[in-house]
Design a protein around this motif. Structure first.
Motif, PDB file in Angstrom:
ATOM      1  N   MET A  45       0.830  -1.206   0.000  1.00 34.71           N
ATOM      2  CA  MET A  45       0.000   0.000   0.000  1.00 34.71           C
ATOM      3  C   MET A  45       0.864   1.255   0.000  1.00 34.71           C
ATOM      4  O   MET A  45       0.566   2.230  -0.708  1.00 34.71           O
ATOM      5  CB  MET A  45      -0.956  -0.010   1.191  1.00 34.71           C
ATOM      6  N   LYS A  46       1.940   1.249   0.782  1.00 35.19           N
ATOM      7  CA  LYS A  46       2.847   2.408   0.821  1.00 35.19           C
ATOM      8  C   LYS A  46       3.514   2.621  -0.530  1.00 35.19           C
ATOM      9  O   LYS A  46       3.665   3.764  -0.981  1.00 35.19           O
ATOM     10  CB  LYS A  46       3.909   2.216   1.906  1.00 35.19           C
ATOM     11  N   GLU A  47       3.886   1.528  -1.189  1.00 36.86           N
ATOM     12  CA  GLU A  47       4.501   1.650  -2.517  1.00 36.86           C
ATOM     13  C   GLU A  47       3.498   2.205  -3.525  1.00 36.86           C
ATOM     14  O   GLU A  47       3.870   2.996  -4.403  1.00 36.86           O
ATOM     15  CB  GLU A  47       5.059   0.301  -2.968  1.00 36.86           C
ATOM     16  N   LEU A  48       2.242   1.802  -3.418  1.00 37.85           N
ATOM     17  CA  LEU A  48       1.208   2.371  -4.268  1.00 37.85           C
ATOM     18  C   LEU A  48       1.105   3.877  -4.027  1.00 37.85           C
ATOM     19  O   LEU A  48       1.032   4.663  -4.978  1.00 37.85           O
ATOM     20  CB  LEU A  48      -0.144   1.693  -4.013  1.00 37.85           C
ATOM     21  N   CYS A  49       1.129   4.285  -2.772  1.00 39.96           N
ATOM     22  CA  CYS A  49       1.072   5.713  -2.444  1.00 39.96           C
ATOM     23  C   CYS A  49       2.254   6.453  -3.071  1.00 39.96           C
ATOM     24  O   CYS A  49       2.085   7.535  -3.640  1.00 39.96           O
ATOM     25  CB  CYS A  49       1.069   5.924  -0.925  1.00 39.96           C
ATOM     26  N   ASP A  50       3.453   5.868  -2.979  1.00 45.84           N
ATOM     27  CA  ASP A  50       4.639   6.499  -3.573  1.00 45.84           C
ATOM     28  C   ASP A  50       4.464   6.671  -5.079  1.00 45.84           C
ATOM     29  O   ASP A  50       4.803   7.719  -5.638  1.00 45.84           O
ATOM     30  CB  ASP A  50       5.896   5.676  -3.280  1.00 45.84           C
ATOM     31  N   ARG A  51       3.929   5.642  -5.751  1.00 46.79           N
ATOM     32  CA  ARG A  51       3.693   5.732  -7.198  1.00 46.79           C
ATOM     33  C   ARG A  51       2.650   6.793  -7.518  1.00 46.79           C
ATOM     34  O   ARG A  51       2.784   7.545  -8.499  1.00 46.79           O
ATOM     35  CB  ARG A  51       3.277   4.375  -7.766  1.00 46.79           C
ATOM     36  N   LEU A  52       1.616   6.869  -6.706  1.00 48.94           N
ATOM     37  CA  LEU A  52       0.572   7.856  -6.942  1.00 48.94           C
ATOM     38  C   LEU A  52       1.081   9.278  -6.713  1.00 48.94           C
ATOM     39  O   LEU A  52       0.735  10.197  -7.470  1.00 48.94           O
ATOM     40  CB  LEU A  52      -0.651   7.568  -6.064  1.00 48.94           C
ATOM     41  N   VAL A  53       1.899   9.475  -5.697  1.00 49.33           N
ATOM     42  CA  VAL A  53       2.503  10.797  -5.453  1.00 49.33           C
ATOM     43  C   VAL A  53       3.342  11.202  -6.651  1.00 49.33           C
ATOM     44  O   VAL A  53       3.258  12.340  -7.133  1.00 49.33           O
ATOM     45  CB  VAL A  53       3.340  10.803  -4.151  1.00 49.33           C
ATOM     46  N   LYS A  54       4.143  10.274  -7.147  1.00 45.06           N
ATOM     47  CA  LYS A  54       4.975  10.553  -8.317  1.00 45.06           C
ATOM     48  C   LYS A  54       4.096  10.924  -9.513  1.00 45.06           C
ATOM     49  O   LYS A  54       4.368  11.904 -10.224  1.00 45.06           O
ATOM     50  CB  LYS A  54       5.839   9.342  -8.643  1.00 45.06           C
ATOM     51  N   HIS A  55       3.048  10.163  -9.740  1.00 45.91           N
ATOM     52  CA  HIS A  55       2.121  10.435 -10.839  1.00 45.91           C
ATOM     53  C   HIS A  55       1.508  11.833 -10.707  1.00 45.91           C
ATOM     54  O   HIS A  55       1.471  12.603 -11.678  1.00 45.91           O
ATOM     55  CB  HIS A  55       1.015   9.370 -10.870  1.00 45.91           C
ATOM     56  N   VAL A  56       1.015  12.170  -9.532  1.00 41.82           N
ATOM     57  CA  VAL A  56       0.381  13.468  -9.313  1.00 41.82           C
ATOM     58  C   VAL A  56       1.389  14.594  -9.492  1.00 41.82           C
ATOM     59  O   VAL A  56       1.087  15.621 -10.109  1.00 41.82           O
ATOM     60  CB  VAL A  56      -0.310  13.522  -7.929  1.00 41.82           C
ATOM     61  N   ASN A  57       2.600  14.414  -8.984  1.00 40.33           N
ATOM     62  CA  ASN A  57       3.628  15.444  -9.137  1.00 40.33           C
ATOM     63  C   ASN A  57       3.972  15.664 -10.608  1.00 40.33           C
ATOM     64  O   ASN A  57       4.106  16.807 -11.055  1.00 40.33           O
ATOM     65  CB  ASN A  57       4.889  15.088  -8.346  1.00 40.33           C
ATOM     66  N   GLU A  58       4.109  14.584 -11.355  1.00 36.44           N
ATOM     67  CA  GLU A  58       4.394  14.704 -12.792  1.00 36.44           C
ATOM     68  C   GLU A  58       3.227  15.364 -13.523  1.00 36.44           C
ATOM     69  O   GLU A  58       3.429  16.206 -14.397  1.00 36.44           O
ATOM     70  CB  GLU A  58       4.686  13.329 -13.388  1.00 36.44           C
ATOM     71  N   GLU A  59       2.022  14.999 -13.157  1.00 32.83           N
ATOM     72  CA  GLU A  59       0.828  15.578 -13.755  1.00 32.83           C
ATOM     73  C   GLU A  59       0.771  17.088 -13.481  1.00 32.83           C
ATOM     74  O   GLU A  59       0.449  17.886 -14.379  1.00 32.83           O
ATOM     75  CB  GLU A  59      -0.397  14.866 -13.188  1.00 32.83           C
ATOM     76  N   ASN A  60       1.077  17.469 -12.244  1.00 28.42           N
ATOM     77  CA  ASN A  60       1.063  18.887 -11.876  1.00 28.42           C
ATOM     78  C   ASN A  60       2.113  19.680 -12.645  1.00 28.42           C
ATOM     79  O   ASN A  60       1.871  20.818 -13.034  1.00 28.42           O
ATOM     80  CB  ASN A  60       1.269  19.047 -10.370  1.00 28.42           C
ATOM     81  N   LYS A  61       3.284  19.086 -12.866  1.00 26.31           N
ATOM     82  CA  LYS A  61       4.330  19.758 -13.647  1.00 26.31           C
ATOM     83  C   LYS A  61       3.877  19.976 -15.085  1.00 26.31           C
ATOM     84  O   LYS A  61       4.107  21.046 -15.654  1.00 26.31           O
ATOM     85  CB  LYS A  61       5.619  18.938 -13.630  1.00 26.31           C
ATOM     86  N   ARG A  62       3.236  18.985 -15.674  1.00 26.22           N
ATOM     87  CA  ARG A  62       2.752  19.110 -17.050  1.00 26.22           C
ATOM     88  C   ARG A  62       1.669  20.175 -17.179  1.00 26.22           C
ATOM     89  O   ARG A  62       1.555  20.845 -18.194  1.00 26.22           O
ATOM     90  CB  ARG A  62       2.174  17.771 -17.541  1.00 26.22           C
ATOM     91  N   ASN A  63       0.852  20.302 -16.145  1.00 27.16           N
ATOM     92  CA  ASN A  63      -0.275  21.225 -16.202  1.00 27.16           C
ATOM     93  C   ASN A  63       0.046  22.649 -15.741  1.00 27.16           C
ATOM     94  O   ASN A  63      -0.823  23.507 -15.791  1.00 27.16           O
ATOM     95  CB  ASN A  63      -1.447  20.678 -15.377  1.00 27.16           C
ATOM     96  N   SER A  64       1.264  22.869 -15.267  1.00 23.80           N
ATOM     97  CA  SER A  64       1.571  24.220 -14.763  1.00 23.80           C
ATOM     98  C   SER A  64       2.354  25.040 -15.751  1.00 23.80           C
ATOM     99  O   SER A  64       2.719  24.664 -16.806  1.00 23.80           O
ATOM    100  CB  SER A  64       2.329  24.152 -13.454  1.00 23.80           C
TER     101      SER A  64
END
Length: 113
Positions: free
Chosen positions: A94-113
């Motif tokens: 579950m923690k590894e899933l959270c780490d992957r999701l954080v990475k995904h959201v951070n990358e998504e935010n960079k693309r959208n900013s």
């Protein structure tokens, strides 16, 4: 025996969608109702051996906030499963899933900013 109360007050719009969400708890540090943008409540139904869920959010809750909210929930669940069962594998997955999701959201935010 100590008892604790948790209260949710939901104001709905004309379409029965949450307009305002407020909450209070007897063990909360501050007193009185406090505004929030989202709640997620899960209850184990002993009779049907299933989870009952209530997920509500206001339109003020941004997509970024919603994703962060659910990542935080998953992280908390990972710790709870470790504390309640001692299952380190389950918790780490579950923690590894959270780490992957954080990475995904951070990358998504960079693309959208």
């Amino acid at each position: 025996m100590k008892k604790s109360d948790i209260k949710f007050q939901i104001e709905l719009d004309d379409n029965n969608l949450p307009k305002n969400i407020q909450w209070d708890a007897s063990d909360k540090e501050s007193t009185g109702l406090e505004a929030t943008k989202s709640i997620s409540v899960n209850v184990w139904d002993n009779l049907n051996h299933a989870t009952l869920r209530i997920d509500l959010w206001t339109e003020e809750m941004s997509v970024v906030e919603m994703k962060r909210f659910y990542i935080d929930i998953l992280g908390g669940m990972a710790q709870t499963i470790l504390n309640s069962t001692g299952d380190e594998y389950f918790s780490e997955e579950m923690k590894e899933l959270c780490d992957r999701l954080v990475k995904h959201v951070n990358e998504e935010n960079k693309r959208n900013s």
